[in-house]
Design a protein around this motif. Structure first.
Motif, mmCIF file in Angstrom:
data_model
loop_
_atom_site.group_PDB
_atom_site.id
_atom_site.type_symbol
_atom_site.label_atom_id
_atom_site.label_comp_id
_atom_site.label_asym_id
_atom_site.label_seq_id
_atom_site.Cartn_x
_atom_site.Cartn_y
_atom_site.Cartn_z
ATOM 1 N N LEU A 155 0.831 -1.199 0.000
ATOM 2 C CA LEU A 155 0.000 0.000 0.000
ATOM 3 C C LEU A 155 0.871 1.257 0.000
ATOM 4 C CD1 LEU A 155 -2.927 1.164 0.357
ATOM 5 C CD2 LEU A 155 -2.525 1.042 2.819
ATOM 6 N N LEU A 156 1.878 1.267 0.858
ATOM 7 C CA LEU A 156 2.761 2.431 0.975
ATOM 8 C C LEU A 156 3.541 2.653 -0.309
ATOM 9 C CD1 LEU A 156 3.964 4.573 2.953
ATOM 10 C CD2 LEU A 156 5.746 2.892 3.471
ATOM 11 N N ARG A 157 4.074 1.581 -0.878
ATOM 12 C CA ARG A 157 4.880 1.697 -2.091
ATOM 13 C C ARG A 157 4.079 2.324 -3.234
ATOM 14 N NH1 ARG A 157 7.345 -3.665 -4.941
ATOM 15 N NH2 ARG A 157 5.099 -4.011 -5.228
ATOM 16 N N ALA A 158 2.808 2.001 -3.320
ATOM 17 C CA ALA A 158 1.975 2.491 -4.414
ATOM 18 C C ALA A 158 1.443 3.895 -4.185
ATOM 19 C CB ALA A 158 0.802 1.538 -4.646
ATOM 20 N N HIS A 159 1.336 4.342 -2.929
ATOM 21 C CA HIS A 159 0.582 5.572 -2.665
ATOM 22 C C HIS A 159 1.301 6.616 -1.819
ATOM 23 C CE1 HIS A 159 -2.954 3.907 -4.575
ATOM 24 N NE2 HIS A 159 -2.844 2.816 -3.849
ATOM 25 N N CYS A 160 2.500 6.343 -1.344
ATOM 26 C CA CYS A 160 3.207 7.390 -0.606
ATOM 27 C C CYS A 160 3.617 8.496 -1.578
ATOM 28 C CB CYS A 160 4.434 6.822 0.104
ATOM 29 S SG CYS A 160 5.768 6.304 -1.007
ATOM 30 N N GLY A 161 3.951 9.654 -1.038
ATOM 31 C CA GLY A 161 4.373 10.755 -1.905
ATOM 32 C C GLY A 161 4.547 12.045 -1.148
ATOM 33 N N MET A 162 5.030 13.044 -1.857
ATOM 34 C CA MET A 162 5.278 14.355 -1.262
ATOM 35 C C MET A 162 3.989 15.152 -1.120
ATOM 36 S SD MET A 162 8.420 14.874 -0.420
ATOM 37 C CE MET A 162 10.039 14.145 -0.671
ATOM 38 N N VAL A 163 3.825 15.748 0.047
ATOM 39 C CA VAL A 163 2.718 16.666 0.303
ATOM 40 C C VAL A 163 3.316 17.921 0.916
ATOM 41 C CG1 VAL A 163 0.542 17.062 1.510
ATOM 42 C CG2 VAL A 163 1.101 14.764 0.676
ATOM 43 N N GLY A 164 3.405 18.978 0.121
ATOM 44 C CA GLY A 164 3.977 20.218 0.617
ATOM 45 C C GLY A 164 5.425 20.080 1.053
ATOM 46 N N GLY A 165 6.171 19.225 0.385
ATOM 47 C CA GLY A 165 7.592 19.068 0.694
ATOM 48 C C GLY A 165 7.911 18.012 1.720
ATOM 49 N N GLN A 166 6.888 17.371 2.317
ATOM 50 C CA GLN A 166 7.124 16.298 3.287
ATOM 51 C C GLN A 166 6.669 14.970 2.702
ATOM 52 O OE1 GLN A 166 5.018 16.628 7.034
ATOM 53 N NE2 GLN A 166 6.173 14.968 7.982
ATOM 54 N N LEU A 167 7.486 13.938 2.919
ATOM 55 C CA LEU A 167 7.141 12.617 2.410
ATOM 56 C C LEU A 167 6.098 11.989 3.336
ATOM 57 C CD1 LEU A 167 7.714 10.543 0.219
ATOM 58 C CD2 LEU A 167 9.500 9.589 1.665
ATOM 59 N N MET A 168 4.922 11.768 2.783
ATOM 60 C CA MET A 168 3.808 11.234 3.560
ATOM 61 C C MET A 168 3.505 9.802 3.155
ATOM 62 S SD MET A 168 3.128 13.665 5.612
ATOM 63 C CE MET A 168 1.595 13.059 6.328
ATOM 64 N N GLY A 169 2.980 9.071 4.121
ATOM 65 C CA GLY A 169 2.574 7.696 3.882
ATOM 66 C C GLY A 169 1.086 7.600 3.664
ATOM 67 N N VAL A 170 0.465 6.642 4.319
ATOM 68 C CA VAL A 170 -0.971 6.404 4.207
ATOM 69 C C VAL A 170 -1.533 6.279 5.620
ATOM 70 C CG1 VAL A 170 -0.791 5.290 1.959
ATOM 71 C CG2 VAL A 170 -0.592 3.913 4.034
ATOM 72 N N PRO A 171 -2.860 6.386 5.793
ATOM 73 C CA PRO A 171 -3.429 6.195 7.135
ATOM 74 C C PRO A 171 -3.138 4.784 7.656
ATOM 75 C CG PRO A 171 -5.008 7.289 5.707
ATOM 76 C CD PRO A 171 -3.886 6.829 4.820
ATOM 77 N N ILE A 172 -2.671 4.706 8.879
ATOM 78 C CA ILE A 172 -2.375 3.425 9.510
ATOM 79 C C ILE A 172 -3.614 2.939 10.253
ATOM 80 C CG2 ILE A 172 -0.983 2.245 11.263
ATOM 81 C CD1 ILE A 172 1.259 4.258 10.656
ATOM 82 N N HIS A 173 -4.050 1.722 9.958
ATOM 83 C CA HIS A 173 -5.209 1.120 10.619
ATOM 84 C C HIS A 173 -4.750 -0.088 11.424
ATOM 85 C CE1 HIS A 173 -8.126 2.761 7.265
ATOM 86 N NE2 HIS A 173 -7.547 3.710 7.976
ATOM 87 N N LEU A 174 -4.828 0.008 12.741
ATOM 88 C CA LEU A 174 -4.414 -1.089 13.617
ATOM 89 C C LEU A 174 -5.588 -1.759 14.318
ATOM 90 C CD1 LEU A 174 -1.210 0.456 15.226
ATOM 91 C CD2 LEU A 174 -1.405 -0.992 13.200
ATOM 92 N N THR A 175 -6.787 -1.251 14.058
ATOM 93 C CA THR A 175 -7.996 -1.869 14.599
ATOM 94 C C THR A 175 -9.001 -2.014 13.471
ATOM 95 O OG1 THR A 175 -8.914 0.288 15.230
ATOM 96 C CG2 THR A 175 -7.654 -0.908 16.912
ATOM 97 N N SER A 176 -9.910 -2.960 13.631
ATOM 98 C CA SER A 176 -10.925 -3.165 12.598
ATOM 99 C C SER A 176 -11.918 -2.014 12.609
ATOM 100 C CB SER A 176 -11.648 -4.494 12.821
ATOM 101 O OG SER A 176 -12.338 -4.478 14.065
ATOM 102 N N GLU A 177 -12.595 -1.830 11.476
ATOM 103 C CA GLU A 177 -13.553 -0.742 11.326
ATOM 104 C C GLU A 177 -14.959 -1.298 11.138
ATOM 105 O OE1 GLU A 177 -11.163 2.680 8.996
ATOM 106 O OE2 GLU A 177 -11.210 0.735 7.975
ATOM 107 N N ASP A 178 -15.935 -0.525 11.581
ATOM 108 C CA ASP A 178 -17.334 -0.856 11.343
ATOM 109 C C ASP A 178 -18.074 0.421 10.976
ATOM 110 O OD1 ASP A 178 -17.848 0.536 13.721
ATOM 111 O OD2 ASP A 178 -17.907 -1.308 14.923
ATOM 112 N N LYS A 179 -19.379 0.350 10.924
ATOM 113 C CA LYS A 179 -20.154 1.500 10.461
ATOM 114 C C LYS A 179 -20.025 2.719 11.369
ATOM 115 C CE LYS A 179 -24.378 -0.024 12.802
ATOM 116 N NZ LYS A 179 -25.789 -0.433 12.615
ATOM 117 N N ASN A 180 -19.553 2.513 12.600
ATOM 118 C CA ASN A 180 -19.415 3.631 13.540
ATOM 119 C C ASN A 180 -18.023 4.242 13.544
ATOM 120 O OD1 ASN A 180 -22.120 3.355 14.589
ATOM 121 N ND2 ASN A 180 -21.396 1.528 15.698
#
Length: 603
Positions: A155-180
């Motif tokens: 995921l990171l390899r495909a979507h990381c990139g520069m945002v305003g001069g800073q190298l940004m990754g992706v949102p880290i999800h360490l818990t499962s998600e539901d409708k809430n």
């Protein structure tokens, strides 16, 4: 559609429909039928249900034996005008039309892993033995952490990139998600993502053996013997039957891949990893395989080892060249796609003249060096053996009847193997693919043969070490606790394709020059890993030239029997500078105000 069997539910509901947290049938994603919903608590007493979660994270791993991403580089083109990588390489890459998009699939897999990790302690894996119950829990917990880290890397390899001069990754999800859940999450930094990937790999190592394989009673680890585990029980959980799953040796390879990626020029500004660290991680893997002895003498042509492939059983130990194997099975798909049309193939992947020219002469010198002895009027003779092992050149033979292939532009119009003879089937470069194909597959009538997929090869790890060690301390330095250098690795890799006693004067002439060694290492990587989905990512992490146009060879003969080789332009490469990084999907940026797009990508 009712699906009462949980294994079927996970495959049909999660993979085919692409749902994330809700486990439903495919009939209606907005209003799932109640009878098709299985409460997650049902996994507690049903290990098959529990394994369904982690099996889905395995099923969606991005393994592609057709090597299509190479056609978006200077190494190959596709003769299929509808190919999405072809469109991307020639100027049609946007955040809405993105063949390398990993966003939805990787996050779905991470969701599976998180659900599994949150519930694994409640699963009753075995009612007959406390030891076996614990060992199965450790096995699958280790798989889940390793897979979460691996999917995060893709995921990171495909979507990381520069945002305003800073190298940004992706949102880290360490818990499962539901409708809430709050889905409007900002991106984590690139370094945060690398740290989390490595943390997941380290956590996985707490539960997994170095290698899967049967052991004797005295070899059962002490912590399991304390629970009363027998060798039969241990072998059931961690023995030969588990080969192919992720073990500690494979994780060591993952860590080396991630470290070199993070230390590369396109990502080094984040400070997530140094080349010294990358060299050490690669050396840690190679230590598990005997250091320099990890160089498999025939590893460069593993796909042609018919005896090994035909006789391989999934419970067998892997050979030195194999870090992590993929699928093993009978098929003719690769040959159908890539054989020349005279053999009923579609000739899809056409290697370029650029790649052909990258192969040195048999004496090791690049063809651009006078000492090489290169003869432009006889360009395929006295070349490095890998050239004609990986690429089908004019006049070479392939197929069950050893058919000679004529790729000349002036060949008989009825002979469809020639340059541009038939749109969508014939070569556009004057070359066809040979690497990964079996010559004993027949397409008329169809005769399948066994194919052996490799996700990661030891050669990649050897080259990882050579690159990192050279960048860290130069060609002859021993880095990261290794007792060998980048020079030693490259010497062994180049020598193995020749007869015993072969000398390498070119390598000796540059072994004191870091810049020239860098060029050689990158070229060796290009050759060894061609058509294995590496070049696309390597060019970007190196911040190398993405716009070298694809070239081919128009071969013609005169009446006097003289053959002419004319270099032709085949296909441009039209990338913008910011395209060393891929985009965030445009649909996601539209939905979530906290999710910022990478610089340069308006759509």
């Amino acid at each position: 559609m009712k699906l009462n069997n949980m294994k079927h539910l996970f495959v049909a509901g999660l993979v085919c429909c692409g749902t994330t947290a809700v486990l439903t049938s495919c009939d209606d994603l907005t209003k799932p039928a109640l009878e098709n919903i299985q409460d997650i608590s049902e996994m507690y007493n049903d290990p098959t249900f529990a394994r369904g979660l982690i099996d889905n994270a395995f099923l969606v791993l991005p393994y592609d034996g057709s090597s299509v991403s190479d056609v978006a580089t200077d190494d190959a083109v596709s003769n299929d005008n509808s190919n999405n990588y072809k469109k991307m390489a020639t100027g049609s890459w946007t955040s809405e039309s993105n063949p390398i998009n990993q966003w939805e699939t990787r996050y779905h897999a991470i969701q599976y892993c998180n659900l599994f990790l949150e519930n694994i302690d409640k699963v009753k894996w075995d009612y007959t033995s406390e030891a076996l119950n614990q060992m199965h829990m450790d096995l699958y917990r280790g798989q889940a952490y390793a897979l979460r880290g691996l999917h995060m890397f893709y995921l990171l390899r495909a979507h990381c990139g520069m945002v305003g001069g800073q190298l940004m990754g992706v949102p880290i999800h360490l818990t499962s998600e539901d409708k809430n859940s709050d889905f409007n999450q900002p991106r984590n930094t690139f370094k945060d993502c690398i740290d989390q990937i490595m943390a997941d790999f380290d956590e996985a190592l707490e539960y997994l053996p170095t290698k899967f394989g049967d052991v004797s009673a005295e070899q059962v680890p002490a912590e399991y013997r304390a629970l009363g585990a027998t060798d039969a029980e241990y072998n059931r959980a961690f023995g030969n039957l588990q080969r192919g799953k992720i073990d500690a040796t494979i994780i060591a390879a993952f860590k080396a891949q991630v470290a070199l990626f993070a230390a590369s020029p396109a990502y080094a500004s984040a400070g997530a990893m140094t080349m010294e660290q990358a060299a050490k991680y690669a050396a840690d893997y190679l230590k598990l395989r005997g250091g320099l002895a990890a160089v498999d003498p025939t590893g460069w042509k593993w796909f042609a080892d018919k005896d090994y492939i035909n006789n391989f059983k999934f419970t067998d130990a892997d050979r030195a060249e194999v870090v992590w194997r993929g699928n093993v099975g009978d098929s003719h798909n690769l040959e159908q796609d890539n054989y020349p049309p005279s053999l009923q193939g579609n000739g899809r992947i056409n290697p370029t003249q650029n790649l052909v020219d990258a192969f040195p002469m048999a004496n090791g010198y690049p063809i651009s060096v006078a000492a090489s002895g290169y003869d432009a009027s006889n360009p395929y003779e006295n070349r490095d053996p890998r050239l004609r092992t990986y690429i089908l050149v004019n006049g070479d033979a392939i197929g069950v009847n050893n058919k000679v292939i004529n790729t000349q532009a002036d060949s008989d119009p009825k002979m469809l193997d020639g340059l541009n003879k038939e749109n969508g089937r014939s070569t556009t470069t004057g070359y066809y693919l040979r690497k990964t194909l079996r010559s004993d597959v027949n397409l008329n009538p169809v005769t399948d043969q066994r194919h052996f997929g490799i996700r990661i090869r030891t050669t990649e790890l050897l080259l990882d070490y050579a690159e990192a060690a050279n960048e860290a301390q130069g060609p002859t330095a021993q880095v990261g606790g290794a007792n060998y250098s980048a020079y030693d690795i490259i010497k062994a890799i180049r020598a193995r394709v020749h007869d015993a006693g072969w000398q390498d004067p070119y390598l000796e002439s540059i072994k004191g020059d870091q810049a020239k060694m860098r060029e050689l290492i990158r070229n060796e990587r290009r050759l060894e890993l061609c058509f294995e989905n590496q070049r696309f990512w390597d060019l970007r992490r190196w911040k190398a030239n993405l716009n070298e146009g694809a070239k081919g060879a128009s071969i013609t003969s005169t009446g006097a029997g003289v053959t002419n080789y004319n270099i032709i332009s085949v296909e441009p490469r039209q990338y913008q500078d910011y395209m060393i990084y891929g985009p965030i999907p445009y649909s996601e940026v539209l939905k979530w105000s906290n999710l910022q797009q990478n610089d340069g990508w308006s759509k």
